[in-house]
Write a protein that holds these residues in place. Sequence first.
Motif, PDB file in Angstrom:
ATOM      1  N   PRO A  45       3.644  13.573   0.753  1.00  0.00           N
ATOM      2  CA  PRO A  45       2.877  13.740   1.994  1.00  0.00           C
ATOM      3  C   PRO A  45       1.813  12.662   2.146  1.00  0.00           C
ATOM      4  CG  PRO A  45       3.110  15.827   0.828  1.00  0.00           C
ATOM      5  CD  PRO A  45       3.606  14.775  -0.100  1.00  0.00           C
ATOM      6  N   VAL A  46       1.430  12.394   3.374  1.00  0.00           N
ATOM      7  CA  VAL A  46       0.451  11.341   3.672  1.00  0.00           C
ATOM      8  C   VAL A  46      -0.854  11.571   2.922  1.00  0.00           C
ATOM      9  CG1 VAL A  46      -0.969  10.325   5.483  1.00  0.00           C
ATOM     10  CG2 VAL A  46       1.436  10.797   5.920  1.00  0.00           C
ATOM     11  N   ALA A  47      -1.285  12.819   2.821  1.00  0.00           N
ATOM     12  CA  ALA A  47      -2.559  13.099   2.156  1.00  0.00           C
ATOM     13  C   ALA A  47      -2.548  12.639   0.701  1.00  0.00           C
ATOM     14  CB  ALA A  47      -2.869  14.595   2.230  1.00  0.00           C
ATOM     15  N   LEU A  48      -1.423  12.793   0.024  1.00  0.00           N
ATOM     16  CA  LEU A  48      -1.328  12.353  -1.369  1.00  0.00           C
ATOM     17  C   LEU A  48      -1.272  10.837  -1.451  1.00  0.00           C
ATOM     18  CD1 LEU A  48       1.106  14.894  -3.061  1.00  0.00           C
ATOM     19  CD2 LEU A  48      -1.342  15.013  -2.704  1.00  0.00           C
TER      20      LEU A  48
ATOM     21  N   SER B 279       0.830  -1.194   0.000  1.00  0.00           N
ATOM     22  CA  SER B 279       0.000   0.000   0.000  1.00  0.00           C
ATOM     23  C   SER B 279       0.869   1.249   0.000  1.00  0.00           C
ATOM     24  CB  SER B 279      -0.901   0.006   1.236  1.00  0.00           C
ATOM     25  OG  SER B 279      -1.447   1.290   1.446  1.00  0.00           O
ATOM     26  N   PRO B 280       0.445   2.306  -0.703  1.00  0.00           N
ATOM     27  CA  PRO B 280       1.190   3.568  -0.622  1.00  0.00           C
ATOM     28  C   PRO B 280       1.276   4.123   0.796  1.00  0.00           C
ATOM     29  CG  PRO B 280      -0.310   3.589  -2.495  1.00  0.00           C
ATOM     30  CD  PRO B 280      -0.644   2.358  -1.696  1.00  0.00           C
ATOM     31  N   LEU B 281       0.392   3.667   1.689  1.00  0.00           N
ATOM     32  CA  LEU B 281       0.381   4.167   3.057  1.00  0.00           C
ATOM     33  C   LEU B 281       1.171   3.303   4.035  1.00  0.00           C
ATOM     34  CD1 LEU B 281      -3.362   5.235   3.433  1.00  0.00           C
ATOM     35  CD2 LEU B 281      -1.378   6.751   3.470  1.00  0.00           C
ATOM     36  N   SER B 282       1.479   2.078   3.653  1.00  0.00           N
ATOM     37  CA  SER B 282       2.103   1.159   4.604  1.00  0.00           C
ATOM     38  C   SER B 282       3.592   1.421   4.767  1.00  0.00           C
ATOM     39  CB  SER B 282       1.882  -0.287   4.156  1.00  0.00           C
ATOM     40  OG  SER B 282       2.487  -0.522   2.907  1.00  0.00           O
ATOM     41  N   ALA B 283       4.109   1.018   5.916  1.00  0.00           N
ATOM     42  CA  ALA B 283       5.544   1.116   6.157  1.00  0.00           C
ATOM     43  C   ALA B 283       6.274   0.136   5.254  1.00  0.00           C
ATOM     44  CB  ALA B 283       5.840   0.805   7.624  1.00  0.00           C
ATOM     45  N   SER B 284       7.497   0.473   4.888  1.00  0.00           N
ATOM     46  CA  SER B 284       8.295  -0.455   4.085  1.00  0.00           C
ATOM     47  C   SER B 284       8.860  -1.551   4.985  1.00  0.00           C
ATOM     48  CB  SER B 284       9.436   0.290   3.396  1.00  0.00           C
ATOM     49  OG  SER B 284      10.430   0.658   4.349  1.00  0.00           O
ATOM     50  N   ALA B 285       9.378  -2.598   4.372  1.00  0.00           N
ATOM     51  CA  ALA B 285      10.004  -3.673   5.139  1.00  0.00           C
ATOM     52  C   ALA B 285      11.169  -3.139   5.970  1.00  0.00           C
ATOM     53  CB  ALA B 285      10.471  -4.772   4.196  1.00  0.00           C
ATOM     54  N   TYR B 286      11.901  -2.181   5.432  1.00  0.00           N
ATOM     55  CA  TYR B 286      13.040  -1.611   6.158  1.00  0.00           C
ATOM     56  C   TYR B 286      12.575  -0.774   7.346  1.00  0.00           C
ATOM     57  CZ  TYR B 286      15.631  -3.051   2.014  1.00  0.00           C
ATOM     58  OH  TYR B 286      16.190  -3.796   1.004  1.00  0.00           O
ATOM     59  N   GLU B 287      11.469  -0.056   7.164  1.00  0.00           N
ATOM     60  CA  GLU B 287      10.940   0.739   8.275  1.00  0.00           C
ATOM     61  C   GLU B 287      10.454  -0.153   9.399  1.00  0.00           C
ATOM     62  OE1 GLU B 287       9.323   4.743   5.987  1.00  0.00           O
ATOM     63  OE2 GLU B 287       8.128   2.906   5.891  1.00  0.00           O
ATOM     64  N   VAL B 288       9.852  -1.295   9.061  1.00  0.00           N
ATOM     65  CA  VAL B 288       9.401  -2.230  10.087  1.00  0.00           C
ATOM     66  C   VAL B 288      10.590  -2.802  10.856  1.00  0.00           C
ATOM     67  CG1 VAL B 288       8.304  -4.484  10.459  1.00  0.00           C
ATOM     68  CG2 VAL B 288       7.264  -2.823   8.914  1.00  0.00           C
ATOM     69  N   LEU B 289      11.692  -3.043  10.135  1.00  0.00           N
ATOM     70  CA  LEU B 289      12.892  -3.577  10.776  1.00  0.00           C
ATOM     71  C   LEU B 289      13.772  -2.480  11.390  1.00  0.00           C
ATOM     72  CD1 LEU B 289      13.859  -6.259   8.109  1.00  0.00           C
ATOM     73  CD2 LEU B 289      12.722  -6.630  10.310  1.00  0.00           C
ATOM     74  N   VAL B 290      13.386  -1.212  11.163  1.00  0.00           N
ATOM     75  CA  VAL B 290      14.095  -0.045  11.710  1.00  0.00           C
ATOM     76  C   VAL B 290      15.558  -0.019  11.257  1.00  0.00           C
ATOM     77  CG1 VAL B 290      14.401   1.390  13.760  1.00  0.00           C
ATOM     78  CG2 VAL B 290      12.605  -0.325  13.740  1.00  0.00           C
TER      79      VAL B 290
ATOM     80  N   LEU C  48      -3.003  12.871  -9.250  1.00  0.00           N
ATOM     81  CA  LEU C  48      -2.105  13.313 -10.316  1.00  0.00           C
ATOM     82  C   LEU C  48      -1.937  14.826 -10.309  1.00  0.00           C
ATOM     83  CD1 LEU C  48      -3.257  10.974 -13.220  1.00  0.00           C
ATOM     84  CD2 LEU C  48      -1.073  10.901 -11.996  1.00  0.00           C
ATOM     85  N   ASN C  49      -3.026  15.545 -10.063  1.00  0.00           N
ATOM     86  CA  ASN C  49      -2.929  17.007  -9.997  1.00  0.00           C
ATOM     87  C   ASN C  49      -2.062  17.453  -8.829  1.00  0.00           C
ATOM     88  OD1 ASN C  49      -4.555  17.396 -12.242  1.00  0.00           O
ATOM     89  ND2 ASN C  49      -6.435  17.531 -11.047  1.00  0.00           N
ATOM     90  N   LEU C  50      -2.280  16.844  -7.662  1.00  0.00           N
ATOM     91  CA  LEU C  50      -1.592  17.295  -6.456  1.00  0.00           C
ATOM     92  C   LEU C  50      -0.137  16.841  -6.402  1.00  0.00           C
ATOM     93  CD1 LEU C  50      -4.389  16.894  -3.760  1.00  0.00           C
ATOM     94  CD2 LEU C  50      -3.580  18.982  -4.877  1.00  0.00           C
ATOM     95  N   ILE C  51       0.174  15.660  -6.950  1.00  0.00           N
ATOM     96  CA  ILE C  51       1.568  15.203  -6.905  1.00  0.00           C
ATOM     97  C   ILE C  51       2.442  16.097  -7.787  1.00  0.00           C
ATOM     98  CG2 ILE C  51       1.465  13.531  -8.810  1.00  0.00           C
ATOM     99  CD1 ILE C  51       3.242  12.918  -5.471  1.00  0.00           C
ATOM    100  N   ARG C  52       1.884  16.579  -8.896  1.00  0.00           N
ATOM    101  CA  ARG C  52       2.639  17.490  -9.764  1.00  0.00           C
ATOM    102  C   ARG C  52       2.770  18.860  -9.099  1.00  0.00           C
ATOM    103  NH1 ARG C  52      -0.589  14.610 -14.039  1.00  0.00           N
ATOM    104  NH2 ARG C  52       0.898  13.261 -15.093  1.00  0.00           N
ATOM    105  N   GLU C  53       1.730  19.275  -8.417  1.00  0.00           N
ATOM    106  CA  GLU C  53       1.792  20.550  -7.703  1.00  0.00           C
ATOM    107  C   GLU C  53       2.811  20.478  -6.567  1.00  0.00           C
ATOM    108  OE1 GLU C  53      -1.247  22.823  -4.726  1.00  0.00           O
ATOM    109  OE2 GLU C  53      -2.035  22.292  -6.710  1.00  0.00           O
TER     110      GLU C  53
END
Length: 308
Positions: A137-140, A4-15, A111-116
């Motif tokens: 950002p989290v909102a995007l 998911s675009p919102l989930s932590a990566s495997a590296y973040e989980v392993l810190v 798409l509009n906001l990521i370019r902005e």
Amino acid sequence: MFDSPLSASAYEVLVVDPGVDEETLRKAYRLRLRQTHPDTGGDAAVFIQVQRAWELVGTPEARAAYDRGHGFGEAAAPEWSEWRPPAARTDTRPRARSFGQPGGWRRERYLNLIREWAGRGVTLADPYDPALVRSAPVALRRLLADALAEEATARIVADLGMGYTVWHDIAAGGRGAGSDDKIDHIVLGPSGLYGVLSEDFGGPVGLRRGEFSGPGVPGAPIAELLTHMRTVARAAGVRFSGALVVLPDEDVPTAIQELGRIRGVHVAIVARSALATVLRRGITGARDIGGNEVFDVRTRLQHTVRFA
């Protein structure tokens, strides 16, 4: 989890940093196992995440594949670059009638906001590049995650068969087209008429008094769904049988969790893999729709539905 675009990566989980060597990675994994093990006071859900993270990056081969697909190494085509309809089938059974573009409103907004966000004059070769998405950002990232969730639901309901009609991205507010006041999906079939919310919070969330709770929950998703359903029901002169909230399988404790009546509507939280089953059989207490009533409800909705 991890996709998911919102989930932590495997590296973040392993810190650890994505560039650490194999020995450092292995030590981090063992440390996280001790820190999160339920027998030593750790969180069982996080413990499972740590094990899953190691499966993804614990060997050089697995790590290389993960890095390519998630933007930690050489570029790879992301899975979420565009909406893909259900894969071609060998059988000839008719699909459900489908109207609207699943996830369309949120993809366009993303798409509009990521370019902005990238800045004026900056050319984005790929607005869905995993490294770019992860740094946004989290909102995007939430916009993209929700669009993906809606598209996943659309692929499932398309296979329900000719007895079902589905509308996607239905406007449900006074602000008209282009507003986020919408219902992700409306599904009409023999088991009833359901308003469906497709969500992805990036991980498991809690429930409190009939609503999702937790730092990753924006607003009051269930309450907002019921409000939007009431708006559409009044405009079309129809009555919904129930409301369904669809979440990724790994983010729910049980495949089907019925919450009973909330604001007079039967509500259930459903794992994505169980959605077809629920839509075919209905939920406890929900009113079935049969015979000529199906045609009447379909006609009323066709005449009143507007898309976001």
